[in-house]
Write a protein that holds these residues in place. Structure first.
Motif, short mmCIF file in Angstrom:
data_model
loop_
_atom_site.label_atom_id
_atom_site.label_comp_id
_atom_site.label_asym_id
_atom_site.label_seq_id
_atom_site.Cartn_x
_atom_site.Cartn_y
_atom_site.Cartn_z
N LEU A 196 33.13 -29.62 50.50
CA LEU A 196 34.11 -28.54 50.51
C LEU A 196 35.05 -28.66 49.31
O LEU A 196 35.35 -27.67 48.64
CB LEU A 196 34.91 -28.59 51.82
CG LEU A 196 36.02 -27.56 52.02
CD1 LEU A 196 35.47 -26.15 51.99
CD2 LEU A 196 36.75 -27.81 53.33
N SER A 215 30.48 -27.38 62.30
CA SER A 215 30.30 -26.69 61.02
C SER A 215 31.56 -26.84 60.18
O SER A 215 32.67 -26.63 60.66
CB SER A 215 30.02 -25.21 61.26
OG SER A 215 29.95 -24.49 60.04
N ILE A 216 31.38 -27.23 58.93
CA ILE A 216 32.48 -27.28 57.96
C ILE A 216 32.08 -26.43 56.78
O ILE A 216 31.14 -26.75 56.05
CB ILE A 216 32.79 -28.73 57.52
CG1 ILE A 216 33.29 -29.56 58.70
CG2 ILE A 216 33.83 -28.73 56.39
CD1 ILE A 216 33.60 -31.01 58.36
N ASN A 217 32.75 -25.29 56.65
CA ASN A 217 32.45 -24.33 55.60
C ASN A 217 30.97 -23.91 55.63
O ASN A 217 30.35 -23.68 54.59
CB ASN A 217 32.79 -24.90 54.22
CG ASN A 217 33.08 -23.80 53.21
OD1 ASN A 217 33.62 -22.74 53.55
ND2 ASN A 217 32.72 -24.03 51.95
N GLY A 218 30.41 -23.84 56.84
CA GLY A 218 29.03 -23.42 57.00
C GLY A 218 28.02 -24.54 57.01
O GLY A 218 26.84 -24.32 57.33
N TYR A 219 28.43 -25.76 56.68
CA TYR A 219 27.51 -26.90 56.63
C TYR A 219 27.51 -27.64 57.97
O TYR A 219 28.57 -28.04 58.46
CB TYR A 219 27.91 -27.87 55.52
CG TYR A 219 27.70 -27.33 54.12
CD1 TYR A 219 26.43 -27.31 53.55
CD2 TYR A 219 28.78 -26.84 53.39
CE1 TYR A 219 26.25 -26.81 52.26
CE2 TYR A 219 28.60 -26.35 52.10
CZ TYR A 219 27.33 -26.32 51.55
OH TYR A 219 27.14 -25.84 50.29
N ARG A 268 30.80 -33.70 54.37
CA ARG A 268 30.98 -32.24 54.30
C ARG A 268 32.36 -31.86 53.78
O ARG A 268 32.51 -30.84 53.10
CB ARG A 268 30.70 -31.63 55.68
CG ARG A 268 29.22 -31.79 56.08
CD ARG A 268 28.93 -31.23 57.45
NE ARG A 268 29.59 -32.01 58.49
CZ ARG A 268 29.85 -31.55 59.70
NH1 ARG A 268 29.55 -30.30 60.02
NH2 ARG A 268 30.44 -32.33 60.60
N ILE A 273 40.39 -27.81 55.95
CA ILE A 273 39.16 -27.06 56.15
C ILE A 273 39.41 -25.56 56.01
O ILE A 273 38.64 -24.84 55.37
CB ILE A 273 38.52 -27.36 57.52
CG1 ILE A 273 38.03 -28.82 57.56
CG2 ILE A 273 37.38 -26.43 57.83
CD1 ILE A 273 37.61 -29.30 58.93
N GLU A 330 33.25 -27.62 46.11
CA GLU A 330 33.13 -26.16 45.99
C GLU A 330 34.45 -25.49 45.66
O GLU A 330 34.47 -24.41 45.06
CB GLU A 330 32.55 -25.59 47.29
CG GLU A 330 31.10 -26.01 47.53
CD GLU A 330 30.52 -25.43 48.81
OE1 GLU A 330 29.28 -25.37 48.90
OE2 GLU A 330 31.31 -25.04 49.71
N ARG A 331 35.55 -26.14 46.04
CA ARG A 331 36.88 -25.57 45.76
C ARG A 331 37.54 -26.20 44.54
O ARG A 331 38.72 -25.96 44.28
CB ARG A 331 37.78 -25.75 46.99
CG ARG A 331 37.31 -24.93 48.19
CD ARG A 331 38.19 -25.17 49.40
NE ARG A 331 37.79 -24.34 50.54
CZ ARG A 331 38.30 -24.43 51.77
NH1 ARG A 331 39.22 -25.35 52.02
NH2 ARG A 331 37.87 -23.64 52.74
N LYS A 364 42.17 -24.04 54.54
CA LYS A 364 42.88 -23.57 53.35
C LYS A 364 42.53 -24.32 52.07
O LYS A 364 42.75 -23.83 50.98
CB LYS A 364 44.40 -23.70 53.57
CG LYS A 364 44.90 -23.02 54.81
CD LYS A 364 46.36 -23.37 55.06
CE LYS A 364 46.84 -22.82 56.39
NZ LYS A 364 48.23 -23.26 56.70
N GLY A 365 42.04 -25.57 52.24
CA GLY A 365 41.77 -26.37 51.05
C GLY A 365 43.02 -27.03 50.52
O GLY A 365 44.05 -27.02 51.13
#
Length: 364
Positions: A323, A40-44, A319, A361, A326-327, A363-364
């Protein structure tokens, strides 16, 4: 969660393994998901990826549902999912440019390239398809040596505002001018030339790092690769492989303290063996000196199905791109590029690159 919507340029063996994998991992969990580094990466999860657009120029694939097209010749990778329901996404005619090698027209029927008798799209046509389908991330799976075609699709991605994952050795992410263009538009970019999960490059790097850590001086090395898929058939045209050789060589040289001269370091594709199909066989030899300047050598043979070997890395890259979207992170994703690609803008050791991806993953 809404699915991650991807587009694919080049519906070959790698696309086949990727799309089979998305279906294969649907319904699984992190306990029984063999072969996935990050479940899972950020829920994906891998099953949260959906193909919504695809482009090819072979008439056996154009206008067919993508889940049918991935099993058409000349694709020859293993089929590990028995049934894929129709994706309701037809393969669109792509731009030809240098997207195939002329000599491939002359091989036996299973491997002969068959150009679709369709009007080629313009850049605006491709951009409109990407926009209409809601494509978020475009994956480049064109044949090695497709420099003009890769730049064409990178331009399309920029104009459509779509992230770009460059899986082949044409330098986009590692070209400062391209990197700046994606950064200025706030569009994530990963590249160049994807590393397989456990392929020739990562094994060669690991051996080289082991020599360095144990105080063994590396003096000579080679890496020879053979395979029977269209990637190896395409690379019989040696004019198409100069960036591939450069990418693979620099990936190994980057982890050396004692940078070998070219004459003592040969890394690159070697030959096409049809009956191997999508199996890649790699031969690595390393020569060096231990305590007292005493010579030693290591020889290794690696045999692996080539296309599934890259699909796990591609699933992570997709993914990680999502991420970044989204950021609101644009430009080259430095850590993912360093860990998952042979020719990133910045080379790190694999241990450091892995840690940087984990930080990205979290902290971005």
């Amino acid at each position: 969660m809404e699915p991650i919507k991807i587009g694919i340029v080049g519906v070959g063996n790698c696309a086949s393994s990727l799309l089979q994998g998305i279906s294969y991992y649907r319904g699984k969990n992190n306990i029984d998901a063999i072969g996935i580094l990050n479940w899972s990466i950020n829920g994906y999860t891998p099953a949260d990826i959906e193909v919504v657009s695809a482009f090819d120029i072979d008439r056996r694939k154009v206008d067919k549902d993508i889940h049918d097209a991935i099993f058409e010749r000349p694709n020859c990778t293993k089929k590990f999912v028995n049934h894929l329901p129709h994706a309701e996404v037809n393969v669109s005619m792509g731009k030809v440019l240098d997207g195939f090698s002329e000599h491939m027209k002359n091989y036996e029927s299973n491997y002969t390239f068959l150009l679709a008798d369709k009007k080629e799209p313009t850049k605006s046509d491709i951009v409109q398809i990407l926009k209409n389908t809601g494509t978020e991330i475009l994956l480049n799976y064109l044949p090695v040596g497709s420099e003009k075609a890769t730049r064409f699709y990178a331009e399309c991605a920029l104009e459509a505002g779509v992230s770009f994952i460059n899986n082949i050795p044409v330098f986009i992410a590692s070209d400062p001018s391209w990197a700046e263009r994606f950064k200025s538009r706030g569009i994530p970019l990963i590249g160049d030339d994807i590393k397989s999960q456990l392929g020739a490059t990562i094994v060669h790097r690991a051996l080289t790092s082991l020599f360095e850590k144990r105080g063994v001086r590396v003096e000579k090395t080679y890496q020879i690769n053979t395979g029977g898929n269209t990637d190896f058939l395409n690379m019989l045209d040696r004019k198409r492989v100069h960036q591939k050789k450069q990418s693979k060589t620099e990936a190994v040289r980057a982890v050396m303290n004692n940078k070998l001269e070219d004459r003592n370091m040969h890394i690159g594709p070697s030959d096409y063996v049809p009956w191997l199909n999508d199996n890649k066989v790699c031969f690595i030899r390393m020569e060096g000196s231990i305590f007292g300047n005493i010579p030693m050598s290591v020889e290794l043979r690696l045999s692996v199905e080539d296309s599934p070997n890259s699909a796990g890395a591609a699933i992570d890259c997709i993914r990680l791109c999502k991420l970044a979207i989204e950021r609101n992170i644009g430009g080259v994703l430095e850590a993912p590029s360093a860990y998952y690609c042979k020719h990133p803008p910045v080379q790190y050791t694999d241990d450091l690159a892995f840690s940087l991806v984990e930080d990205f993953i979290l902290k971005g």
